[in-house]
Write a protein that holds these residues in place. Sequence first.
Motif, PDB file in Angstrom:
ATOM      1  N   MET A  51       0.838  -1.207   0.000  1.00  0.00           N
ATOM      2  CA  MET A  51       0.000   0.000   0.000  1.00  0.00           C
ATOM      3  C   MET A  51       0.872   1.256   0.000  1.00  0.00           C
ATOM      4  O   MET A  51       0.609   2.204  -0.740  1.00  0.00           O
ATOM      5  N   VAL A  52       1.914   1.259   0.842  1.00  0.00           N
ATOM      6  CA  VAL A  52       2.809   2.411   0.919  1.00  0.00           C
ATOM      7  C   VAL A  52       3.491   2.624  -0.426  1.00  0.00           C
ATOM      8  O   VAL A  52       3.561   3.750  -0.930  1.00  0.00           O
ATOM      9  N   MET A  53       4.001   1.542  -1.012  1.00  0.00           N
ATOM     10  CA  MET A  53       4.687   1.623  -2.306  1.00  0.00           C
ATOM     11  C   MET A  53       3.763   2.190  -3.381  1.00  0.00           C
ATOM     12  O   MET A  53       4.145   3.109  -4.107  1.00  0.00           O
ATOM     13  N   ALA A  54       2.568   1.660  -3.469  1.00  0.00           N
ATOM     14  CA  ALA A  54       1.636   2.098  -4.511  1.00  0.00           C
ATOM     15  C   ALA A  54       1.309   3.584  -4.373  1.00  0.00           C
ATOM     16  O   ALA A  54       1.387   4.338  -5.352  1.00  0.00           O
ATOM     17  N   ASP A  55       0.966   4.007  -3.185  1.00  0.00           N
ATOM     18  CA  ASP A  55       0.570   5.397  -3.007  1.00  0.00           C
ATOM     19  C   ASP A  55       1.759   6.354  -3.086  1.00  0.00           C
ATOM     20  O   ASP A  55       1.628   7.461  -3.607  1.00  0.00           O
ATOM     21  N   LEU A  56       2.924   5.944  -2.585  1.00  0.00           N
ATOM     22  CA  LEU A  56       4.120   6.787  -2.713  1.00  0.00           C
ATOM     23  C   LEU A  56       4.494   6.950  -4.183  1.00  0.00           C
ATOM     24  O   LEU A  56       4.755   8.063  -4.645  1.00  0.00           O
ATOM     25  N   ALA A  57       4.503   5.856  -4.930  1.00  0.00           N
ATOM     26  CA  ALA A  57       4.860   5.916  -6.356  1.00  0.00           C
ATOM     27  C   ALA A  57       3.892   6.829  -7.119  1.00  0.00           C
ATOM     28  O   ALA A  57       4.310   7.601  -7.983  1.00  0.00           O
ATOM     29  N   ARG A  58       2.612   6.774  -6.782  1.00  0.00           N
ATOM     30  CA  ARG A  58       1.624   7.637  -7.459  1.00  0.00           C
ATOM     31  C   ARG A  58       1.797   9.103  -7.099  1.00  0.00           C
ATOM     32  O   ARG A  58       1.421   9.971  -7.874  1.00  0.00           O
ATOM     33  N   GLU A  59       2.349   9.378  -5.925  1.00  0.00           N
ATOM     34  CA  GLU A  59       2.580  10.769  -5.512  1.00  0.00           C
ATOM     35  C   GLU A  59       3.805  11.374  -6.175  1.00  0.00           C
ATOM     36  O   GLU A  59       3.942  12.597  -6.211  1.00  0.00           O
ATOM     37  N   LEU A  60       4.704  10.549  -6.684  1.00  0.00           N
ATOM     38  CA  LEU A  60       5.928  11.057  -7.312  1.00  0.00           C
ATOM     39  C   LEU A  60       5.609  11.620  -8.692  1.00  0.00           C
ATOM     40  O   LEU A  60       4.933  10.976  -9.494  1.00  0.00           O
ATOM     41  N   HIS A  61       6.114  12.807  -8.977  1.00  0.00           N
ATOM     42  CA  HIS A  61       5.913  13.457 -10.271  1.00  0.00           C
ATOM     43  C   HIS A  61       7.125  13.198 -11.158  1.00  0.00           C
ATOM     44  O   HIS A  61       7.712  14.123 -11.729  1.00  0.00           O
ATOM     45  N   ARG A  62       7.497  11.944 -11.239  1.00  0.00           N
ATOM     46  CA  ARG A  62       8.653  11.530 -12.033  1.00  0.00           C
ATOM     47  C   ARG A  62       8.533  10.035 -12.285  1.00  0.00           C
ATOM     48  O   ARG A  62       7.783   9.342 -11.624  1.00  0.00           O
ATOM     49  N   ASP A  63       9.296   9.565 -13.231  1.00  0.00           N
ATOM     50  CA  ASP A  63       9.299   8.147 -13.557  1.00  0.00           C
ATOM     51  C   ASP A  63      10.184   7.392 -12.568  1.00  0.00           C
ATOM     52  O   ASP A  63      11.262   7.878 -12.208  1.00  0.00           O
TER      53      ASP A  63
END
Length: 183
Positions: A51-63
């Motif tokens: 859950m942390v990984m998914a939401d953190l990755a979606r918050e990043l404005h980069r690849d």
Amino acid sequence: MLPEDVESDLSRVLYSEAEIKDKLRELARQIEADYEGRDLLLIAVLKGAVMVMADLARELHRDVEIDFMAVSSYGASTHSSGVVRIVKDLDIDLAGRNVLIVEDIIDSGLTLDWLRHNLQSRNPASLEICALLRKPTAAKVDIDAKYLGFDIPNEFVVGYGLDYAERYRNLRSIGILAPHVYS
């Protein structure tokens, strides 16, 4: 699942879904600034950190690239055996990569310390840790998490990937599990 769906199983809610999202957004901005102009590989430790990984990755404005690893130090017991084994290893070679381990919680730190040493031996360009939660009073080893969400009391918490007997992972908040549930 919402806290009211399991209200009788929780002593109290520590962090709401909104508070968690705000903290992950804040961590994402720090990560973006620190890794500007560099590739980044996020590694989540299964199952709790999904859950942390998914939401953190979606918050990043980069690849970013992502990979997953599963380790166990418990076997069929509720107490750590002290021996860590890899259940699922990474698919990506870490040599020369900027790696960020994404964790749900730092408890004793023993397994994460072992994992950090294991991944460091694979020669990444850099290796850092991001954890949503940390229990400072439960630490048996010092884990330097460059990116940290919340320090919490040494109580049994569930939700947002954290479980008790594989239950409560899909709770959208983080709460303290009522003792009557696990007694």
